[in-house]
Each structure stands twice: as structure tokens, then as C-alpha cells.
Design an enzyme around this catalytic site. Structure first.
Site, mmCIF file in Angstrom:
data_model
loop_
_atom_site.group_PDB
_atom_site.id
_atom_site.type_symbol
_atom_site.label_atom_id
_atom_site.label_comp_id
_atom_site.label_asym_id
_atom_site.label_seq_id
_atom_site.Cartn_x
_atom_site.Cartn_y
_atom_site.Cartn_z
ATOM 1 C CG ASP A 146 -1.995 -1.127 1.148
ATOM 2 O OD1 ASP A 146 -1.930 -1.953 0.236
ATOM 3 O OD2 ASP A 146 -2.846 -1.176 2.052
ATOM 4 C CE LYS A 178 -4.177 -4.236 1.167
ATOM 5 N NZ LYS A 178 -4.934 -3.199 1.887
ATOM 6 C CB CYS A 218 -2.236 -2.880 5.207
ATOM 7 S SG CYS A 218 -3.948 -2.310 5.021
HETATM 8 C C1 VGL Z 1 -4.780 0.830 5.522
HETATM 9 C C2 VGL Z 1 -6.331 1.826 6.870
HETATM 10 C C3 VGL Z 1 -7.300 1.695 5.903
HETATM 11 C C4 VGL Z 1 -3.373 0.376 5.342
HETATM 12 C C5 VGL Z 1 -5.743 0.675 4.537
HETATM 13 O O1 VGL Z 1 -2.902 0.297 4.187
HETATM 14 O O2 VGL Z 1 -2.712 0.080 6.373
HETATM 15 N N1 VGL Z 1 -5.091 1.394 6.683
HETATM 16 N N2 VGL Z 1 -6.998 1.113 4.739
#
Ligand code: VGL
Ligand code: ZN
Length: 212
Positions: A14, A112, A157
Site C-alpha cells: 500500500d 484489495k 495492513c
Molecule cells: C490501511 C487503513 C485503511 C493500510 C488501509 O494500508 O494500512 N489502513 N486502509
């Protein structure tokens, strides 16, 4: 020193504009992971990445719950769901990988969080802990045995991916200096690192890596 082997893979979690300063859900110092990842990605025989990729009105957005504010929590199937600012909308600039991330070596980009009613922190399983993203099979087909995890966010994540990776039977190393966390609630980064270590992950610094 940790020698990189042929069956190792770097998994970049991410590293998207919305999680970096200026984005919708900035992780403190999140952009700092980019030069660190860029420095080591070429050492690995293979690399892949995950991308948080939500439809409009996603259930994890505070804006989908009247009266709720970002970072409040709601109960969800016996778990606690954190409500986030709208982030990583499918096709938005915020959902793009950070423009300076060295993305050319990435073999795959796994999206995702694509279903409106379920969040997905882990690269392996959605937050119902049942629905597979297909990553386990993909890595098995590629002959991967050990995953080195880097990216955002350490306490969400990254943590979830590491725990599910161990559960799926991979050896897992966390490149700690190539990760940053949200730290909401306060202390959750430290807690996540301790939890990952206690469940079998190796905590490493990128300077400990040596080419195979
Ligand atoms: C994430 C919060 C919401 C992450 C993704 O990538 O850690 N955190 N969506
Ligand atoms: Zn998300």
C-alpha cells in the site's frame, strides 16, 4: 546479515499517495519508505505489491456512517472496525502508487478492499478472515517460500499481511525501516511489531540484507 535467496519475494504494501503526506489518510512520515524500498528492491529475485482499492461508499469510510467521524470505531462481526477518512478510491490519484516508488520490478499488483461491505487490511485474506485474495496461491505458484514485507501501515495492513503470511505457511521478515505506521490508537505500532515477532516474524533492518 540476512542473505537473500532465490525463493524470496519483496512484498510492498500500500505505498499509495493517500497514505503519504498530502493524501487522504496520511501515515506520519509515510513517504520515507519510498527511498528505502527503492534501495533494496533490486536485491530481490521477485517483488510484488498490494494496492488498497475501495469503491465509493465503502463500509470502512466514516462518511458511510451518519454521525460517525474518522478514527471512531464500530462493532463489526465481533471485531472492532476503525472508520477512516475516504481513501484509495478506485481510479483516483490518491489510489495510485507513490510516483517515486521504483515500480518497474513489480511482478504483480494485487488490489484489495474492493468489496463495499468488507474491509481488507491483509494482502491474503479480507477482514472476515475467510475470503481469499488469491495471494497465497500466487506466491505458491511462483515458488516463494519467504516474504520480506515493507510499506504502509505497520499497525494495519503490514501487520495483517504478516500474520496471515505466517498462517499461510510462509516464512516472513518485516523490513522495519521500510515501514511506517498510523499509530492510532497510540502505541499500536510498537504493539504490532511485538505481536509480529512473537508469532514468528523476523524483524530486520534493510541494512541487514545481503545480495544472494
Ligand atoms: C490501511 C487503513 C485503511 C493500510 C488501509 O494500508 O494500512 N489502513 N486502509
Ligand atoms: Zn483502506
Amino acid at each position: 546479515m540476512e542473505k537473500i535467496e532465490r525463493s524470496d519475494l519483496l512484498l510492498v504494501i500500500d505505498v499509495q499517495n493517500d497514505f503519504c503526506p498530502g493524501g487522504a489518510l496520511p501515515v506520519p512520515d509515510g513517504g520515507a519508505v519510498v527511498p528505502v524500498i527503492n534501495r533494496v528492491i533490486g536485491l530481490f529475485p521477485a517483488a510484488g505489491a498490494t494496492q488498497d482499492w475501495h469503491p465509493a461508499g465503502h463500509f470502512s469510510f466514516a462518511s458511510s456512517h451518519p454521525g460517525k467521524k474518522p478514527f471512531e470505531t464500530i462493532p463489526w462481526h465481533g471485531q472492532e472496525q476503525v472508520l477512516w477518512p475516504d481513501h484509495c478510491l478506485q481510479g483516483s490519484a490518491g489510489a495510485d502508487l507513490h510516483p517515486e516508488l521504483e515500480a518497474r520490478p513489480l511482478r504483480f499488483l494485487l488490489r484489495k478492499g474492493t468489496r463495499r461491505d468488507v474491509d481488507s487490511y491483509s494482502g491474503f485474506l479480507e477482514n472476515d478472515h475467510r475470503t481469499s485474495t488469491g495471494l497465497k496461491g500466487l506466491l505458491q505458484e511462483l515458488g516463494v517460500r519467504r516474504i520480506f514485507v515493507a510499506g504502509l501501515a505497520t499497525d494495519y495492513c503490514v501487520r495483517a499481511t504478516v500474520l496471515d503470511g505466517l498462517e499461510a505457511g510462509f516464512r516472513v521478515a518485516v523490513l522495519v525501516d521500510a515501514c511506517r505506521g498510523v499509530d492510532v490508537p497510540a502505541g499500536s505500532v510498537k504493539k504490532a511489531l511485538e505481536e509480529m515477532r512473537s508469532l514468528g516474524a523476523l524483524l530486520l533492518e534493510t541494512r541487514d540484507l545481503s545480495a544472494g
